[in-house]
Write a protein that holds these residues in place. Structure first.
Motif, mmCIF file in Angstrom:
data_model
loop_
_atom_site.group_PDB
_atom_site.id
_atom_site.type_symbol
_atom_site.label_atom_id
_atom_site.label_comp_id
_atom_site.label_asym_id
_atom_site.label_seq_id
_atom_site.Cartn_x
_atom_site.Cartn_y
_atom_site.Cartn_z
ATOM 1 N N ARG A 76 0.854 -1.192 0.000
ATOM 2 C CA ARG A 76 0.000 0.000 0.000
ATOM 3 C C ARG A 76 0.893 1.247 0.000
ATOM 4 N NH1 ARG A 76 -2.547 -3.671 3.560
ATOM 5 N NH2 ARG A 76 -4.596 -4.336 2.818
ATOM 6 N N ILE A 77 1.253 1.681 -1.203
ATOM 7 C CA ILE A 77 2.169 2.814 -1.364
ATOM 8 C C ILE A 77 1.367 4.097 -1.565
ATOM 9 C CG2 ILE A 77 3.953 3.821 -2.840
ATOM 10 C CD1 ILE A 77 4.796 0.913 -3.507
ATOM 11 N N VAL A 78 1.725 5.113 -0.806
ATOM 12 C CA VAL A 78 1.150 6.446 -0.963
ATOM 13 C C VAL A 78 2.308 7.420 -1.126
ATOM 14 C CG1 VAL A 78 -0.310 8.231 0.069
ATOM 15 C CG2 VAL A 78 -0.747 5.807 0.595
ATOM 16 N N SER A 79 2.288 8.207 -2.195
ATOM 17 C CA SER A 79 3.347 9.210 -2.319
ATOM 18 C C SER A 79 2.954 10.448 -1.523
ATOM 19 C CB SER A 79 3.597 9.578 -3.781
ATOM 20 O OG SER A 79 2.502 10.268 -4.324
ATOM 21 N N VAL A 80 3.947 11.098 -0.956
ATOM 22 C CA VAL A 80 3.703 12.289 -0.142
ATOM 23 C C VAL A 80 4.720 13.360 -0.520
ATOM 24 C CG1 VAL A 80 5.123 11.343 1.735
ATOM 25 C CG2 VAL A 80 3.514 13.183 2.227
ATOM 26 N N GLY A 81 4.250 14.578 -0.630
ATOM 27 C CA GLY A 81 5.128 15.694 -0.952
ATOM 28 C C GLY A 81 4.634 16.958 -0.265
ATOM 29 N N VAL A 82 5.527 17.891 -0.060
ATOM 30 C CA VAL A 82 5.201 19.132 0.644
ATOM 31 C C VAL A 82 5.830 20.308 -0.091
ATOM 32 C CG1 VAL A 82 5.425 20.410 2.821
ATOM 33 C CG2 VAL A 82 5.068 17.941 2.864
ATOM 34 N N HIS A 83 5.068 21.381 -0.209
ATOM 35 C CA HIS A 83 5.619 22.653 -0.665
ATOM 36 C C HIS A 83 5.546 23.637 0.501
ATOM 37 C CE1 HIS A 83 6.282 21.655 -4.845
ATOM 38 N NE2 HIS A 83 5.109 21.044 -4.858
ATOM 39 N N TYR A 84 6.459 24.589 0.505
ATOM 40 C CA TYR A 84 6.663 25.411 1.695
ATOM 41 C C TYR A 84 6.200 26.856 1.518
ATOM 42 C CZ TYR A 84 10.066 21.574 2.122
ATOM 43 O OH TYR A 84 10.671 20.347 2.134
ATOM 44 N N THR A 85 6.037 27.537 2.650
ATOM 45 C CA THR A 85 5.757 28.964 2.624
ATOM 46 C C THR A 85 6.992 29.713 2.139
ATOM 47 O OG1 THR A 85 6.385 29.114 4.959
ATOM 48 C CG2 THR A 85 4.040 28.825 4.480
ATOM 49 N N ASN A 86 6.829 30.975 1.852
ATOM 50 C CA ASN A 86 7.901 31.797 1.290
ATOM 51 C C ASN A 86 9.119 31.829 2.216
ATOM 52 O OD1 ASN A 86 9.470 33.703 -0.007
ATOM 53 N ND2 ASN A 86 7.783 35.134 -0.335
ATOM 54 N N GLU A 87 10.301 31.484 1.683
ATOM 55 C CA GLU A 87 11.514 31.465 2.497
ATOM 56 C C GLU A 87 11.942 32.851 2.941
ATOM 57 O OE1 GLU A 87 14.708 29.768 0.324
ATOM 58 O OE2 GLU A 87 14.553 31.177 -1.363
ATOM 59 N N ASP A 88 11.393 33.884 2.290
ATOM 60 C CA ASP A 88 11.702 35.264 2.698
ATOM 61 C C ASP A 88 10.920 35.693 3.924
ATOM 62 O OD1 ASP A 88 13.407 35.483 0.517
ATOM 63 O OD2 ASP A 88 11.822 36.242 -0.802
ATOM 64 N N LYS A 141 9.198 16.332 6.136
ATOM 65 C CA LYS A 141 8.765 15.931 7.480
ATOM 66 C C LYS A 141 9.027 17.039 8.497
ATOM 67 C CE LYS A 141 10.051 11.997 8.975
ATOM 68 N NZ LYS A 141 11.096 10.993 9.289
ATOM 69 N N GLU A 142 10.172 17.684 8.351
ATOM 70 C CA GLU A 142 10.539 18.760 9.275
ATOM 71 C C GLU A 142 9.576 19.936 9.169
ATOM 72 O OE1 GLU A 142 13.995 22.136 9.390
ATOM 73 O OE2 GLU A 142 14.606 20.103 8.838
ATOM 74 N N LYS A 143 9.249 20.335 7.917
ATOM 75 C CA LYS A 143 8.334 21.462 7.711
ATOM 76 C C LYS A 143 6.921 21.103 8.153
ATOM 77 C CE LYS A 143 11.355 24.253 5.732
ATOM 78 N NZ LYS A 143 12.562 23.407 5.775
ATOM 79 N N GLY A 148 2.436 21.336 12.560
ATOM 80 C CA GLY A 148 1.546 20.608 13.449
ATOM 81 C C GLY A 148 1.162 19.217 13.006
ATOM 82 N N MET A 149 1.872 18.621 12.032
ATOM 83 C CA MET A 149 1.538 17.284 11.548
ATOM 84 C C MET A 149 2.806 16.457 11.405
ATOM 85 S SD MET A 149 -0.621 14.999 10.566
ATOM 86 C CE MET A 149 -2.119 16.004 10.528
ATOM 87 N N GLU A 150 2.722 15.166 11.722
ATOM 88 C CA GLU A 150 3.883 14.283 11.604
ATOM 89 C C GLU A 150 3.533 13.026 10.822
ATOM 90 O OE1 GLU A 150 6.660 13.827 14.960
ATOM 91 O OE2 GLU A 150 5.188 14.936 16.153
ATOM 92 N N ILE A 151 4.547 12.488 10.108
ATOM 93 C CA ILE A 151 4.421 11.210 9.408
ATOM 94 C C ILE A 151 5.063 10.130 10.273
ATOM 95 C CG2 ILE A 151 5.014 9.923 7.316
ATOM 96 C CD1 ILE A 151 5.327 12.569 5.870
ATOM 97 N N ASN A 152 4.444 8.966 10.317
ATOM 98 C CA ASN A 152 5.014 7.841 11.051
ATOM 99 C C ASN A 152 6.464 7.627 10.601
ATOM 100 O OD1 ASN A 152 5.785 5.365 12.090
ATOM 101 N ND2 ASN A 152 3.824 4.373 11.672
ATOM 102 N N PRO A 153 7.443 7.793 11.502
ATOM 103 C CA PRO A 153 8.855 7.719 11.099
ATOM 104 C C PRO A 153 9.303 6.342 10.625
ATOM 105 C CG PRO A 153 8.660 7.791 13.498
ATOM 106 C CD PRO A 153 7.285 8.067 12.944
ATOM 107 N N ASN A 154 8.520 5.308 10.918
ATOM 108 C CA ASN A 154 8.904 3.947 10.531
ATOM 109 C C ASN A 154 8.309 3.512 9.198
ATOM 110 O OD1 ASN A 154 10.234 3.587 13.065
ATOM 111 N ND2 ASN A 154 8.228 3.239 14.009
ATOM 112 N N LYS A 155 7.561 4.388 8.544
ATOM 113 C CA LYS A 155 6.816 3.963 7.361
ATOM 114 C C LYS A 155 7.027 4.888 6.167
ATOM 115 C CE LYS A 155 4.150 1.057 7.277
ATOM 116 N NZ LYS A 155 4.308 -0.375 6.907
ATOM 117 N N PHE A 156 8.222 5.421 6.005
ATOM 118 C CA PHE A 156 8.449 6.288 4.850
ATOM 119 C C PHE A 156 9.718 5.897 4.115
ATOM 120 C CE2 PHE A 156 12.032 8.859 6.087
ATOM 121 C CZ PHE A 156 12.020 8.808 7.466
#
Length: 258
Positions: A76-88, A141-143, A148-156
């Motif tokens: 059961r593979i789910v891809s996950v990605g994150v885009h961030y707020t402005n670095e400025d 994961k850090e961002k 306020g959200m975390e991914i299970n560290p054992n499943k990525f």
């Protein structure tokens, strides 16, 4: 890429059942909206549906669809990605979260939302059912954690660490390098669809324009499809090695055993 006109809807009222949901800690303009791109063309005849929302109820609905697509699968593979707020505008946090399974991509506009969807929390922190694959996922994961959200560290799985494009000589491959090699050269130009300098500043704004939503969805689809294919081929190779170690191929062939 051609697509049907997006379907957008907006809501001003917050339902009472959201009162027990966890707040999102990303300072930005908040607005409830949903945009659905129903037919986004990919390479060949493949099509992608992308649902972008800042509404927890709608997010739960789409996550339930993703969950159902994974039912009965061995992997059961789910891809996950994150885009961030402005670095400025530090601290930089997660502005958009993307999940993809097959031809369905979910884009949660964190920066425009006020609450974390309940089903999203259940999925990202599930102990057994899912394996999350992403590209340079440690930073994501850090961002996410800051937001306020975390991914299970054992499943990525970090695709950038687990797979290398052969013979490039690069220290690290980009997602574009990987998907153009594994899926189709069509995706070499996928980042040309947006202005990476200016459009990347829009992730933290409300609401996301269609071209940015399409980019987010296709970006996540390629991560999903790449790892799905890599994982499938790798498992087949491992299975063949196990059979070879058991001298399976030295046995007399019997046509009635299939």
């Amino acid at each position: 890429m051609a697509e049907e006109p997006s379907a957008k809807r907006h809501h001003a009222d917050t339902s009472d059942k959201r009162s027990n949901l966890v707040d999102i800690n990303v300072p930005s303009e908040k607005r409830e909206y949903t945009t659905t791109l129903k037919v986004v063309e990919l390479h060949g005849n493949e099509m992608l549906e992308i649902v972008c929302t800042s509404e927890p109820d709608k997010a739960d609905e789409v996550i339930s669809r993703l969950w159902m697509k994974l039912g009965g699968r061995f992997r059961r593979i789910v891809s996950v990605g994150v885009h961030y707020t402005n670095e400025d505008e530090p601290p930089q946090m997660a502005a958009v979260l993307q999940l993809c399974v097959n031809e369905l991509c979910f884009v949660y506009h964190i920066a425009a939302a006020t609450k974390w969807p309940k089903r999203l929390t259940e999925m990202l922190q599930h102990e057994k059912l899912f394996t999350f694959a992403g590209f340079s996922i440690e930073s994501d994961k850090e961002k996410l954690k800051l937001s306020g959200m975390e991914i299970n560290p054992n499943k990525f799985i970090d695709i950038q660490r687990k797979w290398r494009v052969p013979y490039t000589g690069k220290e690290y491959d980009s997602l574009t390098d990987v998907v153009a090699s594994v899926i189709h050269p069509f995706y070499k130009g996928m980042k040309n669809k947006i202005n990476t300098q200016e459009d990347y500043k829009l992730w933290g704004t409300s609401e996301l324009p269609d071209n940015i939503i399409e980019y987010a969805g296709v970006d996540e689809y390629t991560a999903y499809k790449s790892w799905f294919m890599i994982d499938y081929i790798t498992n087949g190779w491992e299975y063949a090695k196990e059979r070879e170690a058991e001298n399976f191929y030295d046995r007399p062939y019997c046509p009635f055993t299939g």
